[in-house]
Design an enzyme around this catalytic site. Structure first.
Site, PDB file in Angstrom:
ATOM      1  CG  ASP A  84      -8.656  -2.876  12.106  1.00 48.61           C
ATOM      2  OD1 ASP A  84      -8.564  -2.471  13.286  1.00 48.61           O
ATOM      3  OD2 ASP A  84      -8.490  -2.135  11.112  1.00 48.61           O
TER       4      ASP A  84
ATOM      5  CG  PHE B 299     -14.825  -1.204   3.280  1.00 51.16           C
ATOM      6  CD1 PHE B 299     -15.711  -1.946   4.047  1.00 51.16           C
ATOM      7  CD2 PHE B 299     -13.793  -0.539   3.926  1.00 51.16           C
ATOM      8  CE1 PHE B 299     -15.570  -2.023   5.428  1.00 51.16           C
ATOM      9  CE2 PHE B 299     -13.643  -0.605   5.307  1.00 51.16           C
ATOM     10  CZ  PHE B 299     -14.538  -1.353   6.058  1.00 51.16           C
TER      11      PHE B 299
ATOM     12  CB  SER C 128      -5.561   3.306   5.933  1.00 53.50           C
ATOM     13  OG  SER C 128      -5.786   3.695   7.266  1.00 53.50           O
TER      14      SER C 128
ATOM     15  CD  GLU D 218     -17.098   2.445   1.941  1.00 57.52           C
ATOM     16  OE1 GLU D 218     -18.346   2.421   2.045  1.00 57.52           O
ATOM     17  OE2 GLU D 218     -16.352   2.726   2.887  1.00 57.52           O
TER      18      GLU D 218
ATOM     19  NE  ARG E 166      -0.624  -0.174   4.930  1.00 52.88           N
ATOM     20  CZ  ARG E 166      -0.847   0.497   6.051  1.00 52.88           C
ATOM     21  NH1 ARG E 166      -1.702   1.489   6.077  1.00 52.88           N
ATOM     22  NH2 ARG E 166      -0.209   0.160   7.149  1.00 52.88           N
TER      23      ARG E 166
ATOM     24  NE  ARG F 188      -2.449  -2.300   9.668  1.00 52.68           N
ATOM     25  CZ  ARG F 188      -2.012  -2.830  10.793  1.00 52.68           C
ATOM     26  NH1 ARG F 188      -1.982  -4.136  10.953  1.00 52.68           N
ATOM     27  NH2 ARG F 188      -1.603  -2.054  11.787  1.00 52.68           N
TER      28      ARG F 188
END
Lengths: 289, 322
Positions: free
Chosen positions: B119, B85, B39, B60, B12, B169
């Site tokens: 998460d 998402f 993020s 989204e 990312r 991530r």
């Protein structure tokens, strides 16, 4: 009830011959809708007939388009968010010259460019593929943002159904239009009061549509959606409105112009027989005379 | 190769930097985000090109539709949010107004898989590749490291049509250098071998290389390693060559074994050159909270899991050839 909430008298009015021309275009849209859905044996005549004057006024008076050059970058754009009214959109596109009028009778048939719901990949003049309700305003916002980025004079028009306002994405998009101050965007709500399962108020009460849009920060107009003068005036007022998008809540009659279809829920998604269609066409033509 | 602690960069982060470089040379590139710019790392593009960045808020579906409208007007939008998402919540928008019209929207989906970590399952996409792969005409890319991510971003911008780029991530080792020639639809041979082929994507590519070293040193098994960054269109010929030349295949992905890389490889081999295939991936389960390391272990996605799968595949091959 059916007046602008700002003084309309200052915007240019249509000349009498233009009014006649637009009514004639709307009449032809209705004839095409009836014959094409009858020929197809399926489709959505009710909400196509209710939007005839809005589409006719946009395509034959308001919008800057060039059917000979459908990709002209500075053109105005129209998104039919209530994609099931495709027969009416195809009718104005054919009348405008994007493709031959005879092709309208291929609606919904295998191999046709006229898919059951609008497809930008198939049909010249269709600016966005729609049919899954609630998505058109977001795409129209994207077009309006692109026009602004490129400094183009493009104005973007989008037509939503009233039942369609039950989709949450409409309100996500409504926030975006206001947040981005998209004054080059005009939305119409075809407020015919009916959806497949019944009156919109029974399915999911949608009282005070205008107040809802106003609360979201839109410039809101309420008009008779079958009055071409009012439609034109609303578009002119929208053009003159700076810093916010305009929504035109257009009060319409589902099935308008065909007595046996008017305000009858069943005609949302049922095609007339050929005989019914010809009877309806006769009524429409008599009325015009 | 893992002797020195290798330099780790999250894909990312590479995505964010690549967008800035792309933005510098291509004025049509625009970026959208749904309240996750810090993020997904699109915040760098936002700071550099504020006029071409659209913060869409927590919406989204609206973001994908707006991206479609921008693309219909000639822009090259990169729409970014978490994979869960992008592919899940906005699936219908991606299908209806991006996939169906074939619009030129690039979806930068960060936080793919379980290495999202703490998460938990709500934010860990284990089925996004399956969803995106099923949309007709959608290109699906899962870069393995920072360099491949940068090249994939540029290749996606060159490619006409929708592209889904899945990013991670957590930091991953750098595998490729600048000489790497990334091509959409082309698998990269990372290590030659004759007994079995490990076909991997994303986070598991470096694990596949480690597994191949162990197989060679500890088991005397010669494993070929293919990095199949483009899940769709898959590199059929590379898979068939692997099947023909090594006779056994292991797939390795940070995704459900249903519908992702493993499925794609099985579809190709089943139709064109059946050989034993063992799939390393998530076994029809949601993720959970934990560190990425704990989760990779719990879900059987470590180098040792690839080694075991390779030994099973080789055994099956021998069983069937005997």
């Amino acid at each position: 009830m059916l007046g602008c909430d700002v003084h309309c008298c200052q915007v240019p009015a249509l000349a009498e011959d233009e009014v006649r021309m637009l009514k004639e275009r709307a009449r032809r849209v209705r004839v095409h809708v009836l014959r094409a859905t009858a020929e197809a044996g399926s489709g959505h005549p009710g909400g196509s007939l209710s939007s005839a004057e809005i589409l006719a006024t946009l395509y034959f008076k308001v919008m800057r388009i060039n059917p000979k050059d459908p990709g002209w970058p500075d053109r105005d754009r129209f998104v039919l968010s209530k994609g099931h009214a495709a027969p009416a959109l195809y009718a104005v596109l054919a009348e405008a010259g994007f493709f031959p009028v005879e092709e309208l009778l291929t609606l919904r048939k295998f191999g046709s460019r006229l898919q059951g719901h609008p497809s930008m990949k198939h049909t010249p003049g269709v600016e966005m593929s729609t049919g899954s309700l609630g998505q058109g305003l977001s795409t129209a916002n994207g077009m309006a943002l692109a026009a602004r980025l490129d400094g183009r004079p493009t104005r973007v028009y989008v037509l939503l159904g009233d039942g369609e306002l039950e989709e949450g994405q409409v309100w996500e998009a409504a926030m975006t239009s206001v947040h981005r101050k998209l004054d080059n965007l005009t939305a119409f709500v075809d407020y015919n009061g009916l959806q497949i399962d019944g009156p919109v108020t029974d399915v999911k009460s949608l009282d005070n549509i205008a107040a809802r849009w106003r609360a979201f920060g839109w410039h809101v107009l309420e008009i008779d959606g079958h009055d071409v003068r009012a439609i034109f005036a609303a578009c002119e007022e929208a053009k003159a409105t700076k810093g916010k998008p305009t929504v035109v809540v257009a009060h319409t009659v589902k099935g308008r112009g065909v007595p046996f279809m008017e305000n009858v829920v069943d005609w949302h998604g049922k095609a007339p027989s050929r005989d019914q269609a010809e009877e309806a066409v006769r009524r429409i033509e008599q009325e015009a005379e | 190769m893992m002797a020195d602690a290798p330099k780790k960069i999250a894909t990312r982060a590479a995505y964010g930097k690549a967008l800035v470089r792309l933005g510098e040379i291509n004025p049509d590139v625009v970026v959208l985000d749904a309240d996750l710019a810090k993020s997904t790392k699109t915040d760098e593009f936002a700071a550099r090109f504020p006029d071409r960045f659209f913060e869409m808020g927590i919406a989204e579906a609206d973001m994908m539709g707006t991206a479609a409208g921008l693309a219909a007007s000639g822009k090259i939008p990169f729409a970014s949010t978490f994979a869960v998402f992008a592919a899940g919540r906005a699936f219908d928008q991606v299908r209806q107004v991006i996939g169906y019209p074939g619009l030129n929207v690039k979806i930068g989906a960060s936080h793919g898989g379980i290495t999202v970590g703490e998460d938990g399952a709500s934010h860990q996409s284990v089925e996004d590749i399956a969803l995106m792969r099923a949309i007709p005409g959608m290109t699906v890319i899962v870069p393995a490291d920072a360099m491949e991510t940068e090249k994939a971003v540029f290749a996606a911008a060159q490619h006409k049509g929708p592209v889904y780029i899945r990013l991670g991530r957590s930091g991953v080792p750098v595998i490729f250098d600048d000489n790497y020639n990334f091509e959409i639809g082309r698998a990269a041979l990372l290590r030659e071998g004759g007994d079995v082929t490990i076909i991997a994507c994303g986070v598991l590519v470096s694990f596949a290389l480690e597994a191949a070293s162990r197989l060679s040193e500890e088991n005397g098994v010669s494993a070929r390693v293919l990095n199949m960054a483009t899940i769709k269109p898959a590199d059929d010929e590379a898979v068939i060559a692997a099947a023909r030349e090594t006779g056994a295949i292991v797939t390795a992905e940070e995704h459900s074994v249903i519908g992702g890389l493993g499925s794609a490889v099985c579809e190709i081999t089943a139709e064109r050159f059946p050989v034993p295939v063992e799939r390393v991936g998530i076994r029809d389960a949601f993720g959970q909270s934990g560190t990425p390391e704990e989760l990779l272990r719990a879900y059987g996605l470590l180098p040792e899991d690839i080694v075991k799968a390779a030994l099973r595949a080789v055994e099956r091959k021998r069983g069937t050839t005997r």
